[in-house]
Motif scaffolding. Structure first.
Motif, PDB file in Angstrom:
ATOM      1  N   ALA A   4       0.859  -1.188   0.000  1.00  0.00           N
ATOM      2  CA  ALA A   4       0.000   0.000   0.000  1.00  0.00           C
ATOM      3  C   ALA A   4       0.891   1.232   0.000  1.00  0.00           C
ATOM      4  O   ALA A   4       1.941   1.241   0.651  1.00  0.00           O
ATOM      5  CB  ALA A   4      -0.920   0.021   1.222  1.00  0.00           C
ATOM      6  N   VAL A   5       0.454   2.241  -0.711  1.00  0.00           N
ATOM      7  CA  VAL A   5       1.180   3.509  -0.750  1.00  0.00           C
ATOM      8  C   VAL A   5       0.284   4.553  -0.097  1.00  0.00           C
ATOM      9  O   VAL A   5      -0.759   4.917  -0.640  1.00  0.00           O
ATOM     10  CB  VAL A   5       1.524   3.935  -2.190  1.00  0.00           C
ATOM     11  CG1 VAL A   5       2.217   5.284  -2.192  1.00  0.00           C
ATOM     12  CG2 VAL A   5       2.387   2.873  -2.865  1.00  0.00           C
ATOM     13  N   MET A   6       0.678   4.991   1.091  1.00  0.00           N
ATOM     14  CA  MET A   6      -0.055   6.044   1.797  1.00  0.00           C
ATOM     15  C   MET A   6       0.549   7.373   1.387  1.00  0.00           C
ATOM     16  O   MET A   6       1.678   7.694   1.752  1.00  0.00           O
ATOM     17  CB  MET A   6       0.063   5.851   3.316  1.00  0.00           C
ATOM     18  CG  MET A   6      -0.656   6.913   4.110  1.00  0.00           C
ATOM     19  SD  MET A   6      -2.419   6.786   3.789  1.00  0.00           S
ATOM     20  CE  MET A   6      -2.987   8.258   4.584  1.00  0.00           C
ATOM     21  N   GLY A   7      -0.189   8.121   0.598  1.00  0.00           N
ATOM     22  CA  GLY A   7       0.294   9.398   0.087  1.00  0.00           C
ATOM     23  C   GLY A   7       0.789   9.238  -1.337  1.00  0.00           C
ATOM     24  O   GLY A   7       1.964   8.999  -1.574  1.00  0.00           O
ATOM     25  N   THR A   8      -0.125   9.319  -2.283  1.00  0.00           N
ATOM     26  CA  THR A   8       0.223   9.080  -3.681  1.00  0.00           C
ATOM     27  C   THR A   8       0.482  10.407  -4.380  1.00  0.00           C
ATOM     28  O   THR A   8      -0.257  10.830  -5.263  1.00  0.00           O
ATOM     29  CB  THR A   8      -0.896   8.278  -4.381  1.00  0.00           C
ATOM     30  OG1 THR A   8      -1.185   7.132  -3.584  1.00  0.00           O
ATOM     31  CG2 THR A   8      -0.449   7.812  -5.753  1.00  0.00           C
ATOM     32  N   GLY A   9       1.546  11.066  -3.946  1.00  0.00           N
ATOM     33  CA  GLY A   9       1.986  12.302  -4.579  1.00  0.00           C
ATOM     34  C   GLY A   9       3.254  12.034  -5.362  1.00  0.00           C
ATOM     35  O   GLY A   9       3.410  10.967  -5.963  1.00  0.00           O
ATOM     36  N   GLY A  10       4.174  12.979  -5.327  1.00  0.00           N
ATOM     37  CA  GLY A  10       5.403  12.856  -6.096  1.00  0.00           C
ATOM     38  C   GLY A  10       6.239  11.657  -5.704  1.00  0.00           C
ATOM     39  O   GLY A  10       6.679  10.884  -6.555  1.00  0.00           O
ATOM     40  N   VAL A  75       3.865  10.734   3.213  1.00  0.00           N
ATOM     41  CA  VAL A  75       3.031  11.915   3.444  1.00  0.00           C
ATOM     42  C   VAL A  75       3.890  13.076   3.919  1.00  0.00           C
ATOM     43  O   VAL A  75       5.005  12.886   4.413  1.00  0.00           O
ATOM     44  CB  VAL A  75       1.911  11.627   4.469  1.00  0.00           C
ATOM     45  CG1 VAL A  75       1.008  10.501   3.974  1.00  0.00           C
ATOM     46  CG2 VAL A  75       2.472  11.295   5.834  1.00  0.00           C
ATOM     47  N   LYS A  76       3.351  14.253   3.782  1.00  0.00           N
ATOM     48  CA  LYS A  76       4.040  15.447   4.273  1.00  0.00           C
ATOM     49  C   LYS A  76       3.984  15.481   5.803  1.00  0.00           C
ATOM     50  O   LYS A  76       3.097  14.893   6.419  1.00  0.00           O
ATOM     51  CB  LYS A  76       3.400  16.687   3.671  1.00  0.00           C
ATOM     52  CG  LYS A  76       3.638  16.793   2.166  1.00  0.00           C
ATOM     53  CD  LYS A  76       3.005  18.027   1.600  1.00  0.00           C
ATOM     54  CE  LYS A  76       3.327  18.200   0.144  1.00  0.00           C
ATOM     55  NZ  LYS A  76       2.825  17.152  -0.737  1.00  0.00           N
ATOM     56  N   LEU A  77       4.911  16.174   6.390  1.00  0.00           N
ATOM     57  CA  LEU A  77       5.032  16.214   7.845  1.00  0.00           C
ATOM     58  C   LEU A  77       3.720  16.577   8.528  1.00  0.00           C
ATOM     59  O   LEU A  77       3.330  15.946   9.508  1.00  0.00           O
ATOM     60  CB  LEU A  77       6.131  17.206   8.253  1.00  0.00           C
ATOM     61  CG  LEU A  77       6.351  17.376   9.754  1.00  0.00           C
ATOM     62  CD1 LEU A  77       6.776  16.059  10.385  1.00  0.00           C
ATOM     63  CD2 LEU A  77       7.393  18.441  10.013  1.00  0.00           C
ATOM     64  N   TYR A  78       3.009  17.577   8.003  1.00  0.00           N
ATOM     65  CA  TYR A  78       1.788  18.012   8.679  1.00  0.00           C
ATOM     66  C   TYR A  78       0.653  16.997   8.595  1.00  0.00           C
ATOM     67  O   TYR A  78      -0.340  17.124   9.295  1.00  0.00           O
ATOM     68  CB  TYR A  78       1.322  19.379   8.153  1.00  0.00           C
ATOM     69  CG  TYR A  78       1.085  19.455   6.657  1.00  0.00           C
ATOM     70  CD1 TYR A  78      -0.078  18.977   6.082  1.00  0.00           C
ATOM     71  CD2 TYR A  78       2.042  20.023   5.828  1.00  0.00           C
ATOM     72  CE1 TYR A  78      -0.295  19.054   4.721  1.00  0.00           C
ATOM     73  CE2 TYR A  78       1.836  20.115   4.464  1.00  0.00           C
ATOM     74  CZ  TYR A  78       0.667  19.623   3.909  1.00  0.00           C
ATOM     75  OH  TYR A  78       0.459  19.703   2.570  1.00  0.00           O
ATOM     76  N   ASP A  79       0.782  15.952   7.774  1.00  0.00           N
ATOM     77  CA  ASP A  79      -0.235  14.900   7.675  1.00  0.00           C
ATOM     78  C   ASP A  79       0.161  13.622   8.415  1.00  0.00           C
ATOM     79  O   ASP A  79      -0.581  12.647   8.395  1.00  0.00           O
ATOM     80  CB  ASP A  79      -0.495  14.544   6.209  1.00  0.00           C
ATOM     81  CG  ASP A  79      -1.368  15.553   5.506  1.00  0.00           C
ATOM     82  OD1 ASP A  79      -2.219  16.173   6.172  1.00  0.00           O
ATOM     83  OD2 ASP A  79      -1.203  15.720   4.282  1.00  0.00           O
ATOM     84  N   THR A  80       1.313  13.615   9.063  1.00  0.00           N
ATOM     85  CA  THR A  80       1.859  12.385   9.630  1.00  0.00           C
ATOM     86  C   THR A  80       0.931  11.733  10.653  1.00  0.00           C
ATOM     87  O   THR A  80       0.648  10.537  10.562  1.00  0.00           O
ATOM     88  CB  THR A  80       3.240  12.638  10.263  1.00  0.00           C
ATOM     89  OG1 THR A  80       4.110  13.135   9.248  1.00  0.00           O
ATOM     90  CG2 THR A  80       3.822  11.372  10.848  1.00  0.00           C
ATOM     91  N   LEU A  81       0.458  12.464  11.637  1.00  0.00           N
ATOM     92  CA  LEU A  81      -0.375  11.854  12.685  1.00  0.00           C
ATOM     93  C   LEU A  81      -1.688  11.327  12.121  1.00  0.00           C
ATOM     94  O   LEU A  81      -2.106  10.202  12.436  1.00  0.00           O
ATOM     95  CB  LEU A  81      -0.629  12.850  13.810  1.00  0.00           C
ATOM     96  CG  LEU A  81       0.608  13.234  14.626  1.00  0.00           C
ATOM     97  CD1 LEU A  81       0.250  14.285  15.676  1.00  0.00           C
ATOM     98  CD2 LEU A  81       1.227  12.013  15.268  1.00  0.00           C
ATOM     99  N   PHE A  82      -2.355  12.121  11.292  1.00  0.00           N
ATOM    100  CA  PHE A  82      -3.605  11.671  10.668  1.00  0.00           C
ATOM    101  C   PHE A  82      -3.363  10.426   9.818  1.00  0.00           C
ATOM    102  O   PHE A  82      -4.104   9.447   9.899  1.00  0.00           O
ATOM    103  CB  PHE A  82      -4.212  12.791   9.819  1.00  0.00           C
ATOM    104  CG  PHE A  82      -5.401  12.345   9.033  1.00  0.00           C
ATOM    105  CD1 PHE A  82      -6.632  12.192   9.641  1.00  0.00           C
ATOM    106  CD2 PHE A  82      -5.279  12.054   7.681  1.00  0.00           C
ATOM    107  CE1 PHE A  82      -7.741  11.754   8.914  1.00  0.00           C
ATOM    108  CE2 PHE A  82      -6.374  11.622   6.951  1.00  0.00           C
ATOM    109  CZ  PHE A  82      -7.609  11.467   7.566  1.00  0.00           C
TER     110      PHE A  82
END
Length: 99
Positions: A4-10, A75-82
């Motif tokens: 699974a890829v959590m955070g499908t951005g760059g 994921v970006k740092l600000y999304d880590t906990l979520f």
């Protein structure tokens, strides 16, 4: 291998796209990325080799999935906990989480 890829951005899109050529990869995305992947598949354009995964398996709800062998946590740092809370259903006792 189930990945699974959590955070499908760059970063997640790039590594997940290449892994999807040989593995069972599910992309976890939201909003515009989710809609675009559902409509057009996942496209990676790079200086080396372009690829297009279509259809791409994508969801915004990891709770609908079974535990994975590997989770790429991109994921970006600000999304880590979520994001960490969100992937809990797909992290089993043998799952490896890579950041």
């Amino acid at each position: 291998m189930r990945i699974a890829v959590m955070g499908t951005g760059g970063i997640g899109g790039y590594f997940g796209g290449y892994l999807a050529r040989e593995n069972d990869v599910t992309f976890i995305a939201r909003d515009d990325h989710l809609a675009a992947i559902r409509k057009n598949g996942l496209r990676v354009v790079s200086t080396e080799t372009d690829l297009h995964i279509d259809p791409a398996v994508v969801t915004d709800d990891p709770g609908t999935l079974e535990p994975m062998d590997i989770v790429l946590f991109c994921v970006k740092l600000y999304d880590t906990l979520f994001a960490a809370d969100t992937i809990a259903p797909i992290v089993g006792p043998d799952t490896r989480v890579l950041t």
